[in-house]
Design an enzyme around this catalytic site. Structure first.
Site, short mmCIF file in Angstrom:
data_model
loop_
_atom_site.label_atom_id
_atom_site.label_comp_id
_atom_site.label_asym_id
_atom_site.label_seq_id
_atom_site.Cartn_x
_atom_site.Cartn_y
_atom_site.Cartn_z
N SER A 67 0.83 -1.20 0.00
CA SER A 67 0.00 0.00 0.00
C SER A 67 0.86 1.25 0.00
CB SER A 67 -1.06 0.04 1.09
OG SER A 67 -2.03 1.01 0.71
N HIS A 72 3.58 14.68 5.31
CA HIS A 72 3.48 16.10 4.97
C HIS A 72 4.04 16.85 6.18
CE1 HIS A 72 0.70 14.67 1.91
NE2 HIS A 72 0.06 14.04 2.88
N CYS A 87 -1.73 -3.27 3.56
CA CYS A 87 -2.77 -4.27 3.38
C CYS A 87 -2.14 -5.53 2.81
CB CYS A 87 -3.88 -3.77 2.46
SG CYS A 87 -3.32 -3.21 0.85
#
Length: 120
Positions: A67, A72, A87
């Site tokens: 995944s 940020h 996942c």
């Protein structure tokens, strides 16, 4: 496989307070730390996008076979947001998601402001 009980994985989202400004502006070091974490947890990178902003903050998305990891940074607020989602239809990676997230918390010597876990 019983699809009604299938859960693809844990998605962890944290907002962190970081006092060491350099870590919030050094995207190259973050990528190097991430490479080390990926190796440690046997995760496979399939893509990487880095964007450095004019104020030296950065946004990075690491696409994984399992995944993604996204960050940020906001050095003007001494904060960052981190998104870790792994996942896997063959195994539960929840423990690995928590461990990877903790590796980043340790790297940044961060204090957790917000901590969300979403079982998807």
């Amino acid at each position: 496989m019983n699809l009604t009980s299938y859960s693809p994985g844990l998605h962890k989202l944290v907002t962190l307070q970081v006092n060491e400004m350099k870590k919030l502006t050094d995207s190259k070091r973050f990528v190097a730390v991430t490479e080390s974490i990926l190796e440690k947890f046997n995760l496979e990178k399939v893509g990487l996008v880095v964007h450095d902003f004019e104020n030296d903050s950065f946004t990075i998305a690491v696409c994984l076979k399992e995944s993604h990891i996204c960050i940020h940074t906001w050095p003007e607020y001494n904060q960052l947001t981190l998104d870790v989602y792994l996942c896997n239809y063959l195994q539960d990676n929840s423990v690995k998601v928590k461990a990877v997230t903790q590796e980043y918390i340790d790297y940044f010597s961060a204090t957790i402001i917000k901590d969300f876990e979403i079982n998807r």
